[in-house]
Design a protein around this motif. Structure first.
Motif, PDB file in Angstrom:
ATOM      1  N   ASP A 107       0.809  -1.218   0.000  1.00  0.00           N
ATOM      2  CA  ASP A 107       0.000   0.000   0.000  1.00  0.00           C
ATOM      3  C   ASP A 107       0.845   1.271   0.000  1.00  0.00           C
ATOM      4  N   ILE A 108       1.243   1.751   1.173  1.00  0.00           N
ATOM      5  CA  ILE A 108       2.043   2.983   1.246  1.00  0.00           C
ATOM      6  C   ILE A 108       3.454   2.620   1.715  1.00  0.00           C
ATOM      7  N   PRO A 109       4.472   3.372   1.289  1.00  0.00           N
ATOM      8  CA  PRO A 109       5.851   3.001   1.636  1.00  0.00           C
ATOM      9  C   PRO A 109       6.144   3.004   3.134  1.00  0.00           C
ATOM     10  N   VAL A 110       5.671   4.049   3.839  1.00  0.00           N
ATOM     11  CA  VAL A 110       5.986   4.187   5.268  1.00  0.00           C
ATOM     12  C   VAL A 110       4.698   4.379   6.057  1.00  0.00           C
ATOM     13  N   HIS A 111       4.574   3.642   7.145  1.00  0.00           N
ATOM     14  CA  HIS A 111       3.379   3.712   7.990  1.00  0.00           C
ATOM     15  C   HIS A 111       3.672   4.545   9.244  1.00  0.00           C
ATOM     16  N   PRO A 112       2.637   4.995   9.946  1.00  0.00           N
ATOM     17  CA  PRO A 112       2.866   5.801  11.156  1.00  0.00           C
ATOM     18  C   PRO A 112       3.744   5.056  12.161  1.00  0.00           C
ATOM     19  N   PRO A 113       4.702   5.755  12.752  1.00  0.00           N
ATOM     20  CA  PRO A 113       5.621   5.102  13.696  1.00  0.00           C
ATOM     21  C   PRO A 113       4.955   4.790  15.032  1.00  0.00           C
ATOM     22  N   LYS A 114       5.565   3.826  15.732  1.00  0.00           N
ATOM     23  CA  LYS A 114       5.082   3.452  17.068  1.00  0.00           C
ATOM     24  C   LYS A 114       6.252   3.553  18.043  1.00  0.00           C
ATOM     25  N   PRO A 115       5.964   3.874  19.316  1.00  0.00           N
ATOM     26  CA  PRO A 115       7.060   3.946  20.296  1.00  0.00           C
ATOM     27  C   PRO A 115       7.821   2.628  20.357  1.00  0.00           C
ATOM     28  N   MET A 116       9.151   2.723  20.405  1.00  0.00           N
ATOM     29  CA  MET A 116       9.970   1.520  20.450  1.00  0.00           C
ATOM     30  C   MET A 116      10.272   1.141  21.888  1.00  0.00           C
ATOM     31  N   MET A 117      10.034  -0.122  22.209  1.00  0.00           N
ATOM     32  CA  MET A 117      10.287  -0.644  23.552  1.00  0.00           C
ATOM     33  C   MET A 117      11.486  -1.592  23.505  1.00  0.00           C
ATOM     34  N   ILE A 118      12.257  -1.605  24.588  1.00  0.00           N
ATOM     35  CA  ILE A 118      13.343  -2.578  24.713  1.00  0.00           C
ATOM     36  C   ILE A 118      13.255  -3.224  26.091  1.00  0.00           C
ATOM     37  N   LYS A 119      13.851  -4.410  26.201  1.00  0.00           N
ATOM     38  CA  LYS A 119      13.841  -5.115  27.482  1.00  0.00           C
ATOM     39  C   LYS A 119      15.111  -4.779  28.247  1.00  0.00           C
ATOM     40  N   SER A 120      14.950  -4.340  29.482  1.00  0.00           N
ATOM     41  CA  SER A 120      16.089  -4.018  30.330  1.00  0.00           C
ATOM     42  C   SER A 120      15.801  -4.510  31.740  1.00  0.00           C
ATOM     43  N   ASN A 121      16.673  -5.361  32.252  1.00  0.00           N
ATOM     44  CA  ASN A 121      16.490  -5.964  33.586  1.00  0.00           C
ATOM     45  C   ASN A 121      15.121  -6.633  33.731  1.00  0.00           C
ATOM     46  N   GLY A 122      14.711  -7.297  32.663  1.00  0.00           N
ATOM     47  CA  GLY A 122      13.453  -8.051  32.707  1.00  0.00           C
ATOM     48  C   GLY A 122      12.201  -7.217  32.510  1.00  0.00           C
ATOM     49  N   LYS A 123      12.359  -5.905  32.281  1.00  0.00           N
ATOM     50  CA  LYS A 123      11.187  -5.043  32.099  1.00  0.00           C
ATOM     51  C   LYS A 123      11.244  -4.353  30.745  1.00  0.00           C
ATOM     52  N   TRP A 124      10.077  -4.103  30.178  1.00  0.00           N
ATOM     53  CA  TRP A 124       9.993  -3.372  28.913  1.00  0.00           C
ATOM     54  C   TRP A 124       9.945  -1.876  29.208  1.00  0.00           C
ATOM     55  N   ILE A 125      10.848  -1.137  28.576  1.00  0.00           N
ATOM     56  CA  ILE A 125      10.894   0.313  28.789  1.00  0.00           C
ATOM     57  C   ILE A 125      10.886   1.036  27.432  1.00  0.00           C
ATOM     58  N   LYS A 126      10.407   2.272  27.432  1.00  0.00           N
ATOM     59  CA  LYS A 126      10.422   3.070  26.205  1.00  0.00           C
ATOM     60  C   LYS A 126      11.828   3.591  25.957  1.00  0.00           C
ATOM     61  N   THR A 127      12.213   3.628  24.693  1.00  0.00           N
ATOM     62  CA  THR A 127      13.552   4.110  24.337  1.00  0.00           C
ATOM     63  C   THR A 127      13.563   5.606  24.046  1.00  0.00           C
ATOM     64  N   GLY A 128      12.378   6.172  23.845  1.00  0.00           N
ATOM     65  CA  GLY A 128      12.323   7.565  23.397  1.00  0.00           C
ATOM     66  C   GLY A 128      12.387   7.659  21.886  1.00  0.00           C
ATOM     67  N   LYS A 129      12.670   6.528  21.242  1.00  0.00           N
ATOM     68  CA  LYS A 129      12.691   6.444  19.774  1.00  0.00           C
ATOM     69  C   LYS A 129      11.395   5.824  19.295  1.00  0.00           C
ATOM     70  N   LYS A 130      11.100   6.017  18.023  1.00  0.00           N
ATOM     71  CA  LYS A 130       9.952   5.357  17.412  1.00  0.00           C
ATOM     72  C   LYS A 130      10.446   4.381  16.350  1.00  0.00           C
ATOM     73  N   ARG A 131       9.679   3.317  16.187  1.00  0.00           N
ATOM     74  CA  ARG A 131       9.998   2.350  15.145  1.00  0.00           C
ATOM     75  C   ARG A 131       9.065   2.593  13.970  1.00  0.00           C
ATOM     76  N   TRP A 132       9.653   2.681  12.773  1.00  0.00           N
ATOM     77  CA  TRP A 132       8.907   3.021  11.568  1.00  0.00           C
ATOM     78  C   TRP A 132       8.598   1.762  10.761  1.00  0.00           C
ATOM     79  N   PRO A 133       7.334   1.363  10.658  1.00  0.00           N
ATOM     80  CA  PRO A 133       6.989   0.225   9.800  1.00  0.00           C
ATOM     81  C   PRO A 133       7.036   0.643   8.329  1.00  0.00           C
ATOM     82  N   ILE A 134       7.703  -0.156   7.509  1.00  0.00           N
ATOM     83  CA  ILE A 134       7.777   0.143   6.076  1.00  0.00           C
ATOM     84  C   ILE A 134       7.210  -1.034   5.278  1.00  0.00           C
ATOM     85  N   SER A 135       6.601  -0.718   4.160  1.00  0.00           N
ATOM     86  CA  SER A 135       6.061  -1.769   3.283  1.00  0.00           C
ATOM     87  C   SER A 135       7.196  -2.316   2.435  1.00  0.00           C
ATOM     88  N   SER A 136       7.889  -3.317   2.965  1.00  0.00           N
ATOM     89  CA  SER A 136       9.074  -3.833   2.274  1.00  0.00           C
ATOM     90  C   SER A 136       8.727  -4.430   0.915  1.00  0.00           C
TER      91      SER A 136
END
Length: 195
Positions: A107-136
Motif C-alpha cells: 500500500d504505502i511506503p511508510v506507515h505511522p511510527p510506534k514507540p519503540m520498547m526494549i527489554k532491560s532488567n526483565g522489564k519493557w521500557i520506552k527508548t524515546g525512539k519510534k519504530r517506523w513500519p515500512i512496506s518492504s
C-alpha cells in the motif's frame, strides 16, 4: 567518487547475528547512487562489539563529492526486527538513527511510527525512539522496477565500481510470484531464489 549532483546521503543497516551490513545511498531527487557497501563483522548482541563501533564511526564520517563539497550521512535506517533490544539501545542516543521493521504490504511506503520498547532488567521500557513500519514488498518492487531502467533515466539506480558479486546476487535474490493460498485464493508473494 560521489557525483556532485548528490544532494543527500542516506544509509541502511541490516542486522544479522554475526555482522552488520550497511549500504550507503546518495540521492539526487528520484535518482539513486549506490555509493558503497560495508560488512562489519562481530557479535551484534553485544553493544561493545567492534561492529557497533565501526557503525558509529561510519555515522561520523564525511565524503567528498566530485566538486570537493563535503557531505555526511543524513539518516540511517536500521532493521529492528532481529535483535530488537540491542538495536533499540544503539538507536536510543543517536539522533540520525531510525529503527524500522518490514511489513509484507503493497500500500504505502511508510506507515505511522510506534514507540519503540526494549527489554532491560526483565522489564519493557520506552527508548524515546519510534519504530517506523515500512512496506518492504512495495519498496522491493520499486527497486526491481528501477533496475530495468536505463542508467541515464532520472529514476534509475547507479552503482559504484567494485561491489562484490554477492551484493548483486542478494539484491536480486527474490522474485514476485503469484501463489495460491490454503483457502484457494491468489496472492502475490516474494519467493527467494538465492540463499
Amino acid at each position: 567518487t560521489i557525483p556532485k549532483n548528490v544532494s543527500v546521503l542516506l544509509a541502511s543497516c541490516d542486522v544479522q547475528q554475526d555482522r552488520l551490513e550497511v549500504q550507503l545511498v546518495g540521492w539526487n531527487r528520484k535518482k539513486a547512487f549506490i555509493i558503497d557497501y560495508f560488512i562489519f563483522d562481530g557479535n551484534t548482541f553485544d553493544l561493545e562489539s567492534h561492529c557497533w563501533k565501526e557503525l558509529d564511526e561510519l555515522l561520523k564520517r564525511t565524503w567528498t563529492l566530485t566538486n570537493k563539497k563535503e557531505i555526511e550521512i543524513r539518516a540511517l535506517s536500521i532493521d529492528a526486527q532481529y535483535n530488537t533490544t540491542t538495536v533499540g539501545k544503539f538507536a536510543r542516543c543517536r539522533r540520525k538513527v531510525y529503527p524500522i521493521n518490514g511489513l509484507d504490504r503493497f500500500d504505502i511506503p511508510v506507515h505511522p511510527p510506534k514507540p519503540m520498547m526494549i527489554k532491560s532488567n526483565g522489564k519493557w521500557i520506552k527508548t524515546g525512539k519510534k519504530r517506523w513500519p515500512i512496506s518492504s514488498s512495495l519498496l522491493k518492487m520499486d527497486v526491481y522496477n528501477r533496475l530495468k531502467l536505463d542508467e541515464d533515466s532520472q529514476e534509475s539506480i547507479s552503482f559504484c565500481k567494485g561491489l562484490p558479486e554477492e551484493y548483486y546476487k542478494q539484491l536480486t535474490a527474490e522474485s514476485l510470484d503469484i501463489v495460491t493460498t490454503n483457502n484457494n485464493s491468489i496472492k502475490h508473494q516474494w519467493v527467494k531464489n538465492y540463499h
